[in-house]
Design an enzyme around this catalytic site. Sequence first.
Site, PDB file in Angstrom:
ATOM      1  N   ASP A  56       0.798  -1.223   0.000  1.00 60.39           N
ATOM      2  CA  ASP A  56       0.000   0.000   0.000  1.00 60.39           C
ATOM      3  C   ASP A  56       0.829   1.271   0.000  1.00 60.39           C
ATOM      4  OD1 ASP A  56       0.716  -0.582   2.803  1.00 60.39           O
ATOM      5  OD2 ASP A  56      -0.545   1.150   3.273  1.00 60.39           O
ATOM      6  N   ASP A  87       5.579   0.313   3.325  1.00 57.84           N
ATOM      7  CA  ASP A  87       5.758  -0.909   4.103  1.00 57.84           C
ATOM      8  C   ASP A  87       5.607  -2.128   3.203  1.00 57.84           C
ATOM      9  OD1 ASP A  87       2.789  -1.569   4.005  1.00 57.84           O
ATOM     10  OD2 ASP A  87       2.790   0.414   4.935  1.00 57.84           O
ATOM     11  N   TYR A 126      -5.913   1.003   8.898  1.00 59.43           N
ATOM     12  CA  TYR A 126      -6.990   1.344   7.967  1.00 59.43           C
ATOM     13  C   TYR A 126      -8.341   1.068   8.619  1.00 59.43           C
ATOM     14  CZ  TYR A 126      -3.508   1.996   4.345  1.00 59.43           C
ATOM     15  OH  TYR A 126      -2.439   2.459   3.615  1.00 59.43           O
ATOM     16  N   GLU A 173       5.988   9.649   3.331  1.00 58.16           N
ATOM     17  CA  GLU A 173       5.556   8.318   2.893  1.00 58.16           C
ATOM     18  C   GLU A 173       4.561   8.448   1.737  1.00 58.16           C
ATOM     19  OE1 GLU A 173       4.186   4.025   4.727  1.00 58.16           O
ATOM     20  OE2 GLU A 173       3.683   5.833   5.847  1.00 58.16           O
TER      21      GLU A 173
END
Length: 630
Positions: free
Chosen positions: A80, A83, A232, A477
């Site tokens: 995603d 990571d 999430y 990120e």
Amino acid sequence: MEKSVGLCFSMAPLFLVLCFLLPPAFAGHDYGQALTKSILFFEAQRSGYLPGSQRVQWRGNSGLNDGKLNGVDLVGGYYDAGDNVKFGLPMAFTVTMLSWSILEYGKQMGASGELGHAIDAVKWGTDYLIKAHPEPNVLYGEVGDGNTDHNCWQRPEDMTTSRAAYRIDPSHPGSDLAGETAAAMAAASIVFRRYNPSYSAELLKHAYQLFDFADKYRGKYDSSITVAQKYYRSVSGYADELLWGAAWLYKATNNGYYLNYLGKNGDALGGTGWGMTEFGWDVKYAGVQTLVAKFLMAGKGGSYTQVFGKYQEKAEFFMCSCLGKGNRNAQKTPGGLIFRQRWNNMQFVTSASFLMTVYSDYLTSAGKSLKCASGNVSPTELLSFAKSQVDYILGDNPRATSYMVGYGNNYPKQVHHRASSIVSYKVDPSFISCRGGYATWFGRKASDPNLLTGAIVGGPDAYDNFADQRDNYEQTEPATYNNAPLLGILARLHAGHSGYNQLLPVELPSLKPIAANLNPSAKPVARPSPVSSSTKSIAVTQKVTATWVQKGKIYYRYSTTITNKSSKNLKNLKVYISKLYGPLWGLTKSGDSYIFPSWVNSLGAGKNIEFVYIHSASPAEVSVSSYNLV
């Protein structure tokens, strides 16, 4: 990786006013180059066996045992963000938005030469989502665990963290996850309708099943997959995803059942009530409302015209909020960027900009404009504001910083991303341990050894400040769902409107061959040119050995030869084949790969093996993923 946040909304209604002005094409930034780079980012996020066409060469195969502990094949898909976890909800949303970008602006992508790459990005996601849905009422929603993953800083190719898989089923429901995945499958089925009809039908079958599963067994997915809550969490619940899935299924099928679902459940599920100031992987209302407004403007309202008018009022509330012309407006930085939260704010910027872009084109096609609380707004003004957000991302901001990695001269160099921040295993195959990556690479005050081209990072704070530091995960990120909506806007800004009615059914252009060009000298039927690839030890060559026409379609028989160029015996060969649309003979299927047939144990020095396949397309992409020389 996302952090859960609260919601922001209002119930204030809006009213419509009619007006018309055709937006022009734009200039300034090189939107075509930005489009190319933004699609390339998805190749850096791939998990599984990488294809021979892989352009991000510093990445390698990873996650090859995903699902094995659970007795299911979950190899593939996308990581995603920075990571090595595969989260189903944001991945499905990414696929939906990639598909929507193509459906609205596929012609412009084709003119830019990027349509094939964009479709490949969709298929990499849908191939995985199909695997994740092995039964009608079972859907795997996560592979890996965020807690153990965040304890390590490793390349995907080295990861030693948990690869446990987590699922929803009737006893452990997840209507939000299943509804979003149904939307992704349905949207993608429209993309593939022209290029791969059988695959399109397969996607639609999964979409039907997933929507039924979501609607019948209701519940929040993070109550079933609790490990996702920290990353999430479904704050908005599942009502928006049920409407979202129904809207995409109606768009894909024109089946009145789904239009009725939107009409009958608009009030109960919030589609007609919530006026939103955000749109993203969690909160889908603004997206649903925009789609339903399109149905209404296209004359699809029927007996639900009044109900769909309420959806449209809320869609326009969102547009006016972004512009700063509504009763409740989105916050902006001093430099003019929409600002929702500190952590990865850019996700809201790109998704909002996409909705404004498509809605401006819907209004233009319908000959209408919107009336905000502070005055009339033309489609051109709406599109111009969306453009201003994209220009900010590309460098028109107080810091003169491009928040797309690799675009412009001043962009983030220390991205919070495990794979890009650690030397490629192809350069240094030495194993990077879980904590060793933190000690050696995470704290390194230098540019990333691998350029994460096209990645949209989290972006600046509420005052346009930004710190390019690897440990500044809130700002540095990237995420797939940052990029997915941006593809469509960049294609639109690069190639203009093209003058067609955005409310008419989608007609995507023909694809230009990528793997091989057709040979114009071959008559009476053009044949794709031979394809070959080589390594130091193995050579792969392909050629067309026969062609014929059946029911108006050209079929090709390809012969592929794998030759052992080394002086040793070749054993345990694994071949990965992508873009194969027909039967294959001469190799044995094993998971995602092909291996020697049962009658071949090894290939001697200088020896070769041949296999053949038939399909009506350019050559499949054949690559050797692993082997041993003994």
